[in-house]
Structures are given as C-alpha cells and as structure tokens.
Design a protein around this motif. Sequence first.
Motif, PDB file in Angstrom:
ATOM      1  N   GLN A 136       0.834  -1.205   0.000  1.00 11.97           N
ATOM      2  CA  GLN A 136       0.000   0.000   0.000  1.00 11.97           C
ATOM      3  C   GLN A 136       0.867   1.252   0.000  1.00 11.97           C
ATOM      4  O   GLN A 136       0.609   2.206  -0.751  1.00 11.97           O
ATOM      5  N   LYS A 144       2.159   1.840  -3.415  1.00  9.89           N
ATOM      6  CA  LYS A 144       1.074   2.320  -4.275  1.00  9.89           C
ATOM      7  C   LYS A 144       0.829   3.803  -4.034  1.00  9.89           C
ATOM      8  O   LYS A 144       0.667   4.589  -4.973  1.00  9.89           O
ATOM      9  N   TYR A 145       0.785   4.206  -2.784  1.00 13.78           N
ATOM     10  CA  TYR A 145       0.503   5.604  -2.444  1.00 13.78           C
ATOM     11  C   TYR A 145       1.619   6.523  -2.924  1.00 13.78           C
ATOM     12  O   TYR A 145       1.359   7.613  -3.453  1.00 13.78           O
ATOM     13  N   ASP A 158       3.698   5.910  -5.410  1.00 15.71           N
ATOM     14  CA  ASP A 158       3.648   5.944  -6.877  1.00 15.71           C
ATOM     15  C   ASP A 158       2.539   6.886  -7.352  1.00 15.71           C
ATOM     16  O   ASP A 158       2.712   7.627  -8.338  1.00 15.71           O
ATOM     17  N   TYR A 159       1.396   6.848  -6.681  1.00 11.00           N
ATOM     18  CA  TYR A 159       0.271   7.721  -7.033  1.00 11.00           C
ATOM     19  C   TYR A 159       0.684   9.189  -6.911  1.00 11.00           C
ATOM     20  O   TYR A 159       0.453   9.993  -7.828  1.00 11.00           O
ATOM     21  N   SER A 203       3.249  10.252  -9.560  1.00  5.92           N
ATOM     22  CA  SER A 203       2.694  10.395 -10.909  1.00  5.92           C
ATOM     23  C   SER A 203       2.000  11.740 -11.082  1.00  5.92           C
ATOM     24  O   SER A 203       1.851  12.223 -12.218  1.00  5.92           O
ATOM     25  N   ARG A 204       1.569  12.342  -9.994  1.00  9.32           N
ATOM     26  CA  ARG A 204       0.859  13.619 -10.047  1.00  9.32           C
ATOM     27  C   ARG A 204       1.764  14.804  -9.702  1.00  9.32           C
ATOM     28  O   ARG A 204       1.323  15.959  -9.779  1.00  9.32           O
ATOM     29  N   ASP A 257       0.285  16.122  -3.161  1.00  4.03           N
ATOM     30  CA  ASP A 257      -0.373  15.146  -2.295  1.00  4.03           C
ATOM     31  C   ASP A 257       0.519  14.894  -1.086  1.00  4.03           C
ATOM     32  O   ASP A 257       1.752  14.812  -1.201  1.00  4.03           O
ATOM     33  N   PRO A 294      -7.803   9.676  -2.509  1.00  2.83           N
ATOM     34  CA  PRO A 294      -7.341   9.496  -3.891  1.00  2.83           C
ATOM     35  C   PRO A 294      -8.429   8.856  -4.754  1.00  2.83           C
ATOM     36  O   PRO A 294      -9.246   8.077  -4.273  1.00  2.83           O
ATOM     37  N   SER A 317      -8.455   6.555  -7.289  1.00  2.00           N
ATOM     38  CA  SER A 317      -8.475   5.240  -7.928  1.00  2.00           C
ATOM     39  C   SER A 317      -8.050   4.086  -7.034  1.00  2.00           C
ATOM     40  O   SER A 317      -7.616   3.045  -7.519  1.00  2.00           O
ATOM     41  N   PHE A 318      -8.180   4.225  -5.720  1.00  2.00           N
ATOM     42  CA  PHE A 318      -7.745   3.163  -4.821  1.00  2.00           C
ATOM     43  C   PHE A 318      -8.859   2.146  -4.571  1.00  2.00           C
ATOM     44  O   PHE A 318     -10.003   2.316  -4.990  1.00  2.00           O
ATOM     45  N   ASP A 358      -8.107   0.079   0.827  1.00  2.00           N
ATOM     46  CA  ASP A 358      -7.183   1.203   0.998  1.00  2.00           C
ATOM     47  C   ASP A 358      -7.887   2.363   1.698  1.00  2.00           C
ATOM     48  O   ASP A 358      -7.315   3.006   2.593  1.00  2.00           O
TER      49      ASP A 358
END
Length: 344
Positions: free
Chosen positions: A252, A255-256, A258-259, A262-263, A281, A310, A312-313, A317
């Motif tokens: 997790q 993932k967070y 990377d999210y 990406s922004r 973020d 977010p 798209s989780f 999550d």
Amino acid sequence: MPIRSTSLKKLGFLTIGLFDEHRPGLGHESTLEIIELGERLGFDSAWLRHRHLQFGISSPIAVMAAASQRTKRIALGTAVTPLGWENPLRLAEDLGTVDVLSGGRINPGVSVGPPMQYDRVKGSLYPDTADAEDFGYERVERLLRLVEGQPASDWSGTVGIEQFSDRVQPHSPGLRGRMWYGGASLRSAQWAGEAAMNLLVSSVVKAEEAEDFDAIQLSHIERFREHHPDGASARVSQGLVVIPTDSASESQKQKYRDYANSRLPRTLEPQGPARMMFASDLVGTAEEIADRLYSNLSFQQVDEVAFALPFSFEHEDYIQILTDMATRLGPALGWSPAVNRAGV
C-alpha cells in the motif's frame, strides 16, 4: 513540530465514489459503507464529488439521501455541485428534501461556470437554450434565494382540493447557513464572502498573483473573510489530498507513493491557459503529515478540513486511510472524534 494556537475542530473527508460501469451497485455501496465507517470513526463530515458522464457519483444528492438513512450524526456535503448542470429551483427542492430527511445535516457546496465538455453535451442538456444559459454567479444567487425561502411563484392558494405554496417545499430553515462555495480565484473568494456563503478551498487554485500554491490559497482565504459579514470567523474548509501510512502495508505504501509521484509534475508550475496550480499530495506517517500541514500558511487559518481520498484506490485502501486519519492524524492535529465531545 510547529505549534498552532488552535486545534483542528472538524475533520472531514471527500470521495469521488468510483464504480465499474458494468457493476455500478458495488461502487455506490462501497461509498455508503465508507460514509458509515466515517461516522463510526467520529469524522465530522463526509463530502461527495460530482462526476457527470463519468464513472463516479453523478447524483450526490441521491447518495446523500441514502447515506442519511444509514447514519445519524455525520454531516453530508457536496464538493462541489457544478450549477451549470442544474436548475436552481429543482435543486433547491432536492436539497430541502434531503436536509429534512437527514435532520439538518447536509452542506451543499456549489460552483459556477459552463458544464465540462459543454460543446459535446449542450444538445442534450439545453437543446433549446444552450446559447442563452447564464453560468455565472447569478445562478448561485437564485439558488440561495430559493433555499432561503424567498418566493418561487407570485401566487399561493388553493385550486380545488390542492394547496400551493409560493416558496420551495419543503423549506429547511437552517440550510442557507450551510451553503458552501468552491472557489479557486480571488474573484470567487470575494464573491462568496459578499454572498455570506462558506468557502471550500481545495487542491486547485488559479495562479493569478503568484506561483506558490500556499501563498495563493492564503490570499483567497483572506480576501473571502475581508468581504464576509462574519469577518475572521467566517467558515473555511480546506481540502487537500492526504494519505497517512501508519497502518498501511508495504505494498500500500508503494502504491501511495507511486500515485503521488505520478501527479507531482502538475504541481511544479501553472497548468494550461487558465494557469491552474495543484497542491502536492501529502503521503507519510501522521506525524510527518502534521508537520507539513502546520507549516502550511493556509492550514493555519482554518479549523476544519475535508481531506480528499485518492481517486483510484481500492475499498480496503480507503478503510486504512480513513482509520489512520481518525486515529492517528486527527489527534496529531489536536482533533478529537465527534463521539467523544460533550453534547455530540
């Protein structure tokens, strides 16, 4: 950790309510379960974002109505309803109805401007009046007058056995004081203050007088309060994307990160012809996020927030993020769950 003179009083969260096109019921049920969880965790408010012709909540008022029957205390808001898609009179009826159903818990947030993708949708939305529609502040003013209980008709009385009112029914007297405006510019902030609304500030602003996000957002809060009848005590809620990782698994956490990465490019300079600036973020432990928030000039000026989840989780999550918000981050900001406060 930097010191603030006042503690965070109200903690809320915002969700977009994504769903699978072929299984929309699951996504909507997930949203309702998240709101129920928010109430159990002691959150003060849950906010829904509008998404028309997308795979997110297209009718947050309907979802608020459903949530009002599955919760008892938590405030329910929209952040925001774009009024270009709405008829103010019909919207006032829906808002009044859901406010009555919820026991006076809804906090409608609205914004102005043409509907997104207007050239592609106007033939369906306004087939006869597309070029005559007013998408400015007057549309909000009409909604406010109708919510306030001002006349919607020049007549009231009885026809046969049917009674007619000259104002929107049901009328919910406290609703006008819970109307919010989502502003991203100095002009919008000033107008919202002059209209005696509450102000929602989010992770998006217009780079007008500077290119530092925090400085721009602070100027909006100050301009709003300069023009609001309540002055420094006028309500402002800040909405940033905040992802605490205290109880997250390693997958997790990755993932967070990377999210957020990406922004990140969109936060470095103004974007597009409108010169929109985006906030970074906030990902990390509750203590790390609290440190960053306390150093934020805009955060120092508010005592309520609606942190955005977010887009798209997964459902699991969101459970982890909300739980860490309520049990770790909130207390680090001086907040206590609503269920622990006297009189709640």
